[in-house]
Scaffold this active site. Structure first.
Site, PDB file in Angstrom:
ATOM      1  N   LYS A  22       5.389  -9.228 -11.412  1.00 18.33           N
ATOM      2  CA  LYS A  22       5.680  -8.018 -12.187  1.00 18.33           C
ATOM      3  C   LYS A  22       5.410  -7.029 -11.462  1.00 18.33           C
ATOM      4  O   LYS A  22       5.610  -6.339 -12.115  1.00 18.33           O
ATOM      5  CB  LYS A  22       3.812  -8.642 -12.340  1.00 18.33           C
ATOM      6  CG  LYS A  22       3.327  -6.929 -12.888  1.00 18.33           C
ATOM      7  CD  LYS A  22       1.340  -7.334 -12.440  1.00 18.33           C
ATOM      8  CE  LYS A  22       0.755  -7.398 -11.451  1.00 18.33           C
ATOM      9  NZ  LYS A  22       0.150  -5.971 -11.317  1.00 18.33           N
ATOM     10  N   ASN A  23       5.503  -7.178  -9.865  1.00 15.89           N
ATOM     11  CA  ASN A  23       5.375  -5.468  -9.423  1.00 15.89           C
ATOM     12  C   ASN A  23       6.450  -5.091  -9.003  1.00 15.89           C
ATOM     13  O   ASN A  23       6.814  -4.653  -8.264  1.00 15.89           O
ATOM     14  CB  ASN A  23       4.434  -6.125  -8.232  1.00 15.89           C
ATOM     15  CG  ASN A  23       3.254  -5.879  -8.789  1.00 15.89           C
ATOM     16  OD1 ASN A  23       3.220  -5.194 -10.006  1.00 15.89           O
ATOM     17  ND2 ASN A  23       1.775  -6.002  -7.514  1.00 15.89           N
ATOM     18  N   CYS A 118      -9.649   2.673 -10.441  1.00 12.85           N
ATOM     19  CA  CYS A 118      -9.719   1.509 -11.322  1.00 12.85           C
ATOM     20  C   CYS A 118     -10.874   0.777 -10.238  1.00 12.85           C
ATOM     21  O   CYS A 118     -11.382   1.321  -9.218  1.00 12.85           O
ATOM     22  CB  CYS A 118      -7.841   0.904 -11.019  1.00 12.85           C
ATOM     23  SG  CYS A 118      -7.508   0.622  -9.811  1.00 12.85           S
ATOM     24  N   ARG A 123      -6.789   5.289  -6.587  1.00 11.41           N
ATOM     25  CA  ARG A 123      -5.681   5.063  -6.045  1.00 11.41           C
ATOM     26  C   ARG A 123      -4.817   6.391  -6.614  1.00 11.41           C
ATOM     27  O   ARG A 123      -4.865   6.867  -7.128  1.00 11.41           O
ATOM     28  CB  ARG A 123      -4.895   4.338  -6.976  1.00 11.41           C
ATOM     29  CG  ARG A 123      -5.994   2.741  -6.318  1.00 11.41           C
ATOM     30  CD  ARG A 123      -5.582   1.427  -7.479  1.00 11.41           C
ATOM     31  NE  ARG A 123      -4.480   0.878  -7.490  1.00 11.41           N
ATOM     32  CZ  ARG A 123      -3.175  -0.187  -7.551  1.00 11.41           C
ATOM     33  NH1 ARG A 123      -4.410  -0.537  -8.281  1.00 11.41           N
ATOM     34  NH2 ARG A 123      -2.679  -0.220  -7.931  1.00 11.41           N
ATOM     35  N   ASP A 314      -2.942  -8.678  -2.227  1.00  6.95           N
ATOM     36  CA  ASP A 314      -3.695  -9.799  -3.641  1.00  6.95           C
ATOM     37  C   ASP A 314      -3.845 -10.596  -3.165  1.00  6.95           C
ATOM     38  O   ASP A 314      -3.813 -11.415  -4.113  1.00  6.95           O
ATOM     39  CB  ASP A 314      -1.953  -9.015  -4.444  1.00  6.95           C
ATOM     40  CG  ASP A 314      -2.082  -7.908  -4.943  1.00  6.95           C
ATOM     41  OD1 ASP A 314      -2.414  -6.664  -5.178  1.00  6.95           O
ATOM     42  OD2 ASP A 314      -0.166  -7.196  -5.057  1.00  6.95           O
ATOM     43  N   ARG A 406      -3.169  -8.964 -17.339  1.00 13.61           N
ATOM     44  CA  ARG A 406      -2.113  -8.650 -17.093  1.00 13.61           C
ATOM     45  C   ARG A 406      -0.807  -9.014 -16.721  1.00 13.61           C
ATOM     46  O   ARG A 406       0.469  -8.763 -16.109  1.00 13.61           O
ATOM     47  CB  ARG A 406      -3.006  -7.154 -16.418  1.00 13.61           C
ATOM     48  CG  ARG A 406      -3.507  -6.870 -17.770  1.00 13.61           C
ATOM     49  CD  ARG A 406      -4.671  -5.138 -16.319  1.00 13.61           C
ATOM     50  NE  ARG A 406      -3.149  -4.774 -16.278  1.00 13.61           N
ATOM     51  CZ  ARG A 406      -3.416  -3.303 -15.585  1.00 13.61           C
ATOM     52  NH1 ARG A 406      -4.754  -2.762 -15.577  1.00 13.61           N
ATOM     53  NH2 ARG A 406      -3.137  -2.912 -14.968  1.00 13.61           N
TER      54      ARG A 406
HETATM   55  N1  EPU Z   1      -2.159   5.691  -1.764  1.00 16.41           N
HETATM   56  C1  EPU Z   1      -2.365   6.978  -1.674  1.00 16.41           C
HETATM   57  N2  EPU Z   1      -1.336   7.961  -1.620  1.00 16.41           N
HETATM   58  C2  EPU Z   1      -0.070   7.122  -2.014  1.00 16.41           C
HETATM   59  C3  EPU Z   1      -0.466   6.429  -3.024  1.00 16.41           C
HETATM   60  C4  EPU Z   1      -1.165   5.371  -2.135  1.00 16.41           C
HETATM   61  O1  EPU Z   1      -3.613   7.067  -1.267  1.00 16.41           O
HETATM   62  O2  EPU Z   1      -0.012   8.139  -2.658  1.00 16.41           O
HETATM   63  C5  EPU Z   1      -3.393   4.656  -1.196  1.00 16.41           C
HETATM   64  C6  EPU Z   1      -3.861   3.399  -2.419  1.00 16.41           C
HETATM   65  O3  EPU Z   1      -4.864   4.367  -2.800  1.00 16.41           O
HETATM   66  C7  EPU Z   1      -4.080   2.499  -1.848  1.00 16.41           C
HETATM   67  C8  EPU Z   1      -3.435   2.416  -0.754  1.00 16.41           C
HETATM   68  O4  EPU Z   1      -2.463   3.553  -0.323  1.00 16.41           O
HETATM   69  O5  EPU Z   1      -5.311   2.343  -1.158  1.00 16.41           O
HETATM   70  C9  EPU Z   1      -2.132   2.073  -0.916  1.00 16.41           C
HETATM   71  O6  EPU Z   1      -1.031   1.978  -2.361  1.00 16.41           O
HETATM   72  P1  EPU Z   1       0.443   1.692  -2.968  1.00 16.41           P
HETATM   73  O7  EPU Z   1       0.577   2.844  -3.385  1.00 16.41           O
HETATM   74  O8  EPU Z   1       0.636   0.936  -1.896  1.00 16.41           O
HETATM   75  O9  EPU Z   1       0.222   0.829  -3.389  1.00 16.41           O
HETATM   76  P2  EPU Z   1       0.307   0.282  -5.968  1.00 16.41           P
HETATM   77  O10 EPU Z   1       1.816   0.721  -5.624  1.00 16.41           O
HETATM   78  O11 EPU Z   1      -0.572   1.175  -6.122  1.00 16.41           O
HETATM   79  C10 EPU Z   1       0.958  -1.918  -5.237  1.00 16.41           C
HETATM   80  C11 EPU Z   1       1.225  -2.954  -6.528  1.00 16.41           C
HETATM   81  C12 EPU Z   1      -0.821  -3.702  -6.255  1.00 16.41           C
HETATM   82  C13 EPU Z   1      -0.667  -4.193  -4.744  1.00 16.41           C
HETATM   83  C14 EPU Z   1      -0.542  -2.491  -4.256  1.00 16.41           C
HETATM   84  C15 EPU Z   1      -0.485  -2.917  -2.467  1.00 16.41           C
HETATM   85  C16 EPU Z   1       2.348  -2.382  -8.011  1.00 16.41           C
HETATM   86  C17 EPU Z   1       2.437  -2.154  -9.882  1.00 16.41           C
HETATM   87  N3  EPU Z   1       0.877  -2.619  -7.695  1.00 16.41           N
HETATM   88  O12 EPU Z   1       0.052  -0.442  -5.309  1.00 16.41           O
HETATM   89  O13 EPU Z   1      -0.776  -4.200  -6.901  1.00 16.41           O
HETATM   90  O14 EPU Z   1      -2.427  -4.808  -4.381  1.00 16.41           O
HETATM   91  O15 EPU Z   1       0.964  -2.231  -4.195  1.00 16.41           O
HETATM   92  O16 EPU Z   1       0.311  -4.108  -1.895  1.00 16.41           O
HETATM   93  O17 EPU Z   1       2.823  -2.986  -7.699  1.00 16.41           O
HETATM   94  C18 EPU Z   1      -1.271  -6.471  -8.404  1.00 16.41           C
HETATM   95  O18 EPU Z   1      -0.564  -7.120  -8.804  1.00 16.41           O
HETATM   96  O19 EPU Z   1      -2.908  -7.232  -9.138  1.00 16.41           O
HETATM   97  C19 EPU Z   1      -1.878  -5.193  -7.786  1.00 16.41           C
HETATM   98  C20 EPU Z   1      -3.192  -4.243  -8.196  1.00 16.41           C
END
Ligand code: EPU
Length: 427
Positions: A22-23, A118, A123, A314, A406
């Site tokens: 997915k990711n 969420c 986030r 995750d 999802r």
């Molecule tokens: N964060 C910020 N500001 C930003 C970006 C991130 O504060 O501009 C914080 C977030 O609030 C969070 C942390 O940084 O506390 C990590 O966020 P990250 O950006 O790494 O996560 P993401 O890209 O939003 C992806 C996966 C998530 C997975 C996380 C961490 C996707 C679509 N989602 O989210 O997957 O948990 O990385 O590995 O790639 C899931 O698949 O169930 C899922 C939640």
């Protein structure tokens, strides 16, 4: 509303095959809109988040064809004529924000609904936006939307390569900036970049489209913007979190289970923790993980979630279910998301003994879980509830399973194929 009805206590055995990640798939779909010609993505998982991302790029004007039988998605971006990721879709799936980098890179502008919080915490996307600004974009926030444009742009002007230092190795920010940099003028360096295997998959995809990238999989990625990108044919990598979920299911109630398309090197830290607990887990080749039944005495462990190569957040709810029946006291610390223990009260209703103290879960192993009606709080917590149900005595009903849909393709079908007693019911 559908729910899962699980009759716990069945022994699992046999082979189960993991789908595309997915990711990774979501980011490849977003990146494909930067091409001048058609892209074909193979091994696309048939999951709700993929369908939502398809909706997002169709809203932009892309033409899309999904061959569900073959898990192949064709994307023709040549008809894109809108630059807006609307609120209804961003609200449904936060990953919709990943079209921002590609739109900004190719068309010099994007109108993006600001995602709210969420179920796993607040986030932000501040690091994504700061990265765009460093590359010469201006962000104006109005009525719940961010209007992002290449500053002082004349029609056709492009982002400028820059050095971007991330405060935290955010996956989303790393990906959005990598894509924004793909058609920017000159070189972009991302310091403190995320290193997840899905980032490497995106880098490989962009390279095949015509971008030059150095340092993929390290914390310093350099992207040399290309003048134009071409559509390609590409295989989505397998999903490590889905693999980890089946490995955990087998650890909880398995005889011998072979998980195919489980890439050991992407799951190493998870599997090493399982070994530390006493689970007999090994790899037969680099893409197959096997869990064997054993008489090992299971032992409690300490776990801290961290960005890759740390223990993946995750898989945190998934391993907590296992630890809930391991004798002794385990401690799990969640360092990535502020709210990712919401499901614990549901697990406690099944007889687990878990106390939350800030971002730590103190887990006192119980002898047995017992089936109960429970809710899926989010995608991974929902899958964790299903695993709890498989291990529990009696019947567990898991409601709100749209969360699970999802990210898991045919979850109940795959679990049934290795012996689980799991059915769908309405209501
Ligand atoms: N964060 C910020 N500001 C930003 C970006 C991130 O504060 O501009 C914080 C977030 O609030 C969070 C942390 O940084 O506390 C990590 O966020 P990250 O950006 O790494 O996560 P993401 O890209 O939003 C992806 C996966 C998530 C997975 C996380 C961490 C996707 C679509 N989602 O989210 O997957 O948990 O990385 O590995 O790639 C899931 O698949 O169930 C899922 C939640």
């Amino acid at each position: 509303m559908e729910k899962f009805i699980i009759n716990g206590g069945e022994t699992l055995s046999g082979k189960v095959k993991v789908s595309g990640a997915k990711n990774s798939a979501l980011k490849l779909i977003a990146a494909s809109i930067m091409a001048d010609s058609k892209t074909t993505l193979k091994n696309i998982p048939k999951i709700e988040d993929v369908y939502t991302m398809i909706e997002v790029i169709k809203t932009l004007g892309a033409r899309v064809h999904m061959d569900s039988e073959k898990n192949i998605l064709e994307i023709d971006p040549s008809s894109i004529n809108s630059y807006e990721a609307p609120y209804e879709l961003v609200r449904k799936m936060r990953a919709s924000v990943l079209v921002a980098g590609p739109l900004l890179s190719k068309f010099g502008r994007v109108k993006l609904a600001i995602p709210g919080g969420c179920n796993i915490g607040s986030r932000g996307i501040d690091m994504h936006l700061k990265g765009f600004e460093d590359m010469g974009a201006e962000n104006i926030i109005e009525h719940g939307y961010i209007h992002c444009r290449v500053k002082g742009r004349k029609s056709g002007s492009r982002l400028a390569g820059s050095t971007i230092n991330l405060d935290f190795p955010s996956r989303g920010a790393t990906e959005n900036i990598m894509m924004a940099a793909s058609l920017a003028v000159g070189k972009t360096i991302i310091n403190n970049a995320a290193r997840e295997p899905e980032i490497v998959d995106l880098a490989n995809f962009l390279i095949s489209m015509g971008v030059e990238i150095e340092g993929k999989g390290t914390d310093c990625i350099t992207i040399y913007g290309a003048k134009k990108l071409c559509g390609v044919e590409y295989n989505v990598m397998p999903d490590s979190i889905e693999a980890g979920t089946f490995i955990a299911a087998a650890s909880l109630c398995g005889r011998k289970v072979e998980v195919e398309n489980a890439v050991w090197k992407n799951l190493e830290i998870f599997c090493l923790k399982l070994k530390e607990i006493g689970i007999d887990v090994s790899s037969t080749d680099e893409n197959t993980v096997v869990v064997n039944a054993s008489d090992n005495q299971l032992k409690p462990v300490y776990i801290s979630t961290l960005p890759y190569p740390g223990f993946p957040t995750d898989l945190q709810p998934i391993i907590v279910v296992l630890l809930s029946i391991v004798p002794g006291i385990s401690i799990v610390t969640e360092n990535v998301f502020e709210n990712r223990f919401m499901y614990v009260d549901e697990l406690n209703r099944m007889g687990a003994n878990i106390k939350i103290d800030g971002h730590h879960a103190v887990i006192k192993g119980t002898k047995k879980l017992s089936g109960a009606p429970v809710r899926a709080f989010d995608l991974r917590a929902g899958a964790a509830m299903v695993l709890a149900g498989l291990a529990a005595e009696g019947i567990t009903e898991v409601s709100d399973i749209y969360h699970i849909r999802r990210g898991y393709e045919d979850f109940e079908g795959k679990l049934s194929s290795i012996g689980a007693d799991i059915k769908i019911a309405k209501g």
